[in-house]
Design a protein around this motif. Structure first.
Motif, short mmCIF file in Angstrom:
data_model
loop_
_atom_site.label_atom_id
_atom_site.label_comp_id
_atom_site.label_asym_id
_atom_site.label_seq_id
_atom_site.Cartn_x
_atom_site.Cartn_y
_atom_site.Cartn_z
N LYS A 101 -10.78 9.00 -12.90
CA LYS A 101 -9.86 10.07 -13.25
C LYS A 101 -8.53 9.89 -12.48
N ALA A 102 -8.08 8.67 -12.27
CA ALA A 102 -6.89 8.44 -11.45
C ALA A 102 -5.64 9.07 -12.07
N SER A 103 -4.77 9.57 -11.19
CA SER A 103 -3.54 10.21 -11.66
C SER A 103 -2.45 9.19 -11.98
N GLY A 104 -2.61 7.97 -11.44
CA GLY A 104 -1.56 6.97 -11.60
C GLY A 104 -0.60 6.95 -10.41
N LEU A 105 -0.78 7.89 -9.48
CA LEU A 105 0.15 7.98 -8.34
C LEU A 105 0.12 6.71 -7.47
N ASP A 106 -1.08 6.24 -7.14
CA ASP A 106 -1.19 5.12 -6.20
C ASP A 106 -0.50 3.86 -6.72
N HIS A 107 -0.87 3.45 -7.95
CA HIS A 107 -0.30 2.17 -8.41
C HIS A 107 1.18 2.32 -8.80
N GLY B 299 0.86 -1.19 0.00
CA GLY B 299 0.00 0.00 0.00
C GLY B 299 0.89 1.23 0.00
N LYS B 300 0.28 2.39 0.12
CA LYS B 300 1.08 3.62 0.04
C LYS B 300 0.51 4.71 0.96
N VAL B 301 1.37 5.68 1.30
CA VAL B 301 0.84 6.91 1.86
C VAL B 301 1.32 8.08 1.00
N MET C 299 -9.60 3.49 2.78
CA MET C 299 -9.19 4.46 3.80
C MET C 299 -8.02 5.34 3.33
N GLY C 300 -7.68 5.29 2.05
CA GLY C 300 -6.62 6.17 1.55
C GLY C 300 -5.24 5.58 1.60
N LEU C 301 -5.14 4.26 1.83
CA LEU C 301 -3.82 3.64 1.93
C LEU C 301 -3.50 2.80 0.69
N THR D 151 -4.25 11.71 4.54
CA THR D 151 -3.51 11.17 3.41
C THR D 151 -4.48 10.42 2.51
N GLY D 152 -4.35 10.59 1.20
CA GLY D 152 -5.29 9.96 0.27
C GLY D 152 -6.43 10.91 -0.05
N ALA D 153 -7.50 10.34 -0.57
CA ALA D 153 -8.57 11.18 -1.12
C ALA D 153 -9.36 11.95 -0.08
N GLY D 154 -9.40 11.48 1.19
CA GLY D 154 -10.22 12.15 2.20
C GLY D 154 -11.68 11.80 2.01
N SER E 201 -14.96 3.94 5.96
CA SER E 201 -14.36 3.95 4.63
C SER E 201 -15.23 4.77 3.67
N ARG E 202 -14.62 5.25 2.63
CA ARG E 202 -15.31 6.14 1.69
C ARG E 202 -14.80 5.90 0.29
N SER E 203 -15.41 6.58 -0.70
CA SER E 203 -15.00 6.32 -2.07
C SER E 203 -14.08 7.41 -2.60
N THR E 204 -12.95 7.00 -3.17
CA THR E 204 -12.00 7.94 -3.77
C THR E 204 -12.69 8.69 -4.91
N ARG E 205 -13.49 7.93 -5.66
CA ARG E 205 -14.19 8.50 -6.80
C ARG E 205 -15.06 9.69 -6.39
N GLY F 138 0.42 16.26 -1.90
CA GLY F 138 0.04 16.40 -3.30
C GLY F 138 -1.15 15.58 -3.77
N GLU F 139 -1.90 14.92 -2.84
CA GLU F 139 -3.10 14.24 -3.33
C GLU F 139 -4.07 15.28 -3.91
N HIS F 140 -4.89 14.86 -4.79
CA HIS F 140 -5.85 15.68 -5.55
C HIS F 140 -5.16 16.60 -6.56
N SER F 141 -4.21 17.46 -6.11
CA SER F 141 -3.56 18.34 -7.10
C SER F 141 -2.79 17.51 -8.14
N VAL F 142 -2.37 16.28 -7.75
CA VAL F 142 -1.65 15.41 -8.69
C VAL F 142 -2.54 15.03 -9.88
N VAL F 143 -3.85 14.97 -9.65
CA VAL F 143 -4.79 14.64 -10.73
C VAL F 143 -4.75 15.74 -11.80
N TYR F 144 -4.40 16.98 -11.36
CA TYR F 144 -4.38 18.13 -12.27
C TYR F 144 -2.97 18.47 -12.75
#
Ligand code: PMV
Length: 306
Positions: free
Chosen positions: A132-138, A10-12, A89-91, A265-268, A179-183, A16-22
């Motif tokens: 609309k994933a930025s590719g950061l997580d994977h 997993g990752k933390v 949970m953003g991990l 950390t993560g989408a919130g 838990s919540r949805s990143t989308r 830069g979460e969210h702004s990375v999408v842009y």
């Protein structure tokens, strides 16, 4: 064929979460907790969904897996997944599942499994999960280390720079709310960007600068500066509307317990993971766990203690 296995972390996201999408840079690292995929020979290429997943999650997983399977030539294996990462949970649980599947599928298809090749297959799954994933997580999961990442619009893989730390970079990770949805969180931000593009562009620029400054602080061993950057980063995420009362409460608790800095950390969203930066998080983890806070530690970079 023997059973094939692969692990993906997993990752933390430090900054830069969210702004990375842009298109802004983000700083993120792999953690020890992750997902393991296992493949056994089968008539057709398929994924056995983990127990206790809802029917909608099951359908999404099947759709995502189909895309990755196709990209690997549909080797004749059945995959199963297991892991200890909290889901939603953003991990990076979906990214870790995508990367673990990609590794096993590539191995079963006897194809090279470099981080780039793995990330390309995992991206097919993440696009289904997050749209609309930025590719950061994977990418962080496939690289398995601390990186400064930047998305390249319309070009598939983003750019990656490894970030080294001269000192142990240790975090406390705590979980707030449910838990919540990143989308959903991405859609909420997108809606604001659509209405007030100039204002949000300014915020994203600032968030990108924080990520670059964060990489510099890590490389210079300046954890106090990094802590301050995390605090400012949390403020900006709140201004995007992706924090919540439960998350804010936990951020303030970690600061009151001596964190050099703390942020979501993560989408919130309604809930999610919060990180606190400490020179030595272990005693704080022990006392918070006694008080019933769901938390654990991780080291993102730097020399490991013997
Ligand atoms: O899915 P999460 O909560 O690990 O976070 C994803 C990070 C975002 O920047 C919100 C989305 C993305 O694709 O980068």
């Amino acid at each position: 064929m023997r059973a094939l296995e692969a692990f993906a972390p997993g990752k933390v996201i430090l900054l830069g979460e969210h702004s990375v999408v842009y298109g802004e840079p983000a700083l993120a690292g792999a953690i020890h907790q992750g997902v393991r995929a296992r493949a056994v020979p089968a008539k057709r290429c398929s994924l056995k969904a983990p127990p206790n997943v809802s029917s909608s999650a099951r359908a999404l997983l099947a759709d995502a897996f189909e895309k990755a399977a196709r990209a690997c030539g549909r080797p004749a294996v059945e995959l199963s997944l297991e892991g200890e990462l909290p889901v939603g949970m953003g991990l990076g649980s979906s990214a870790a599942a995508s990367v673990a599947c990609a590794r096993v599928l590539l191995a079963a298809a006897k194809k090279a499994a470099s981080p780039k090749a793995v990330a390309a297959v995992a991206a097919k799954m993440e696009e289904v999960f997050h749209r609309k994933a930025s590719g950061l997580d994977h990418t962080t999961s496939a690289e398995g280390r601390l990186i400064l990442y930047r998305r390249r619009e319309g070009q598939g893989a983003g750019t990656v720079r490894a970030v080294k730390s001269p000192r142990p970079l240790k975090l406390l990770i705590a979980l707030a709310g449910r838990s919540r949805s990143t989308r959903n969180a991405i859609n909420l931000v997108e809606e604001r960007v659509r209405r007030w593009p100039k204002r949000y562009e300014r915020l994203f620029k600032q968030m990108g600068l924080l990520a670059v400054e964060g990489a510099r602080a890590v490389e210079g061993g300046d954890l106090e500066a990094l802590g301050d950057l995390l605090n400012v980063g949390h403020g900006l995420l709140s201004s995007l509307g992706v924090s919540s009362a439960a998350i804010d409460e936990l951020v303030h608790l970690l600061r009151a317990r001596g964190a050099l800095g703390a942020k979501l950390t993560g989408a919130g969203g309604v809930g999610g993971a919060v990180i606190g930066l400490y020179y030595e998080p272990e005693p704080v983890i022990a006392s918070l766990a006694r008080e019933g806070v769901r938390c654990f530690g991780c080291q993102l970079a730097g020399p490991l203690a013997l």
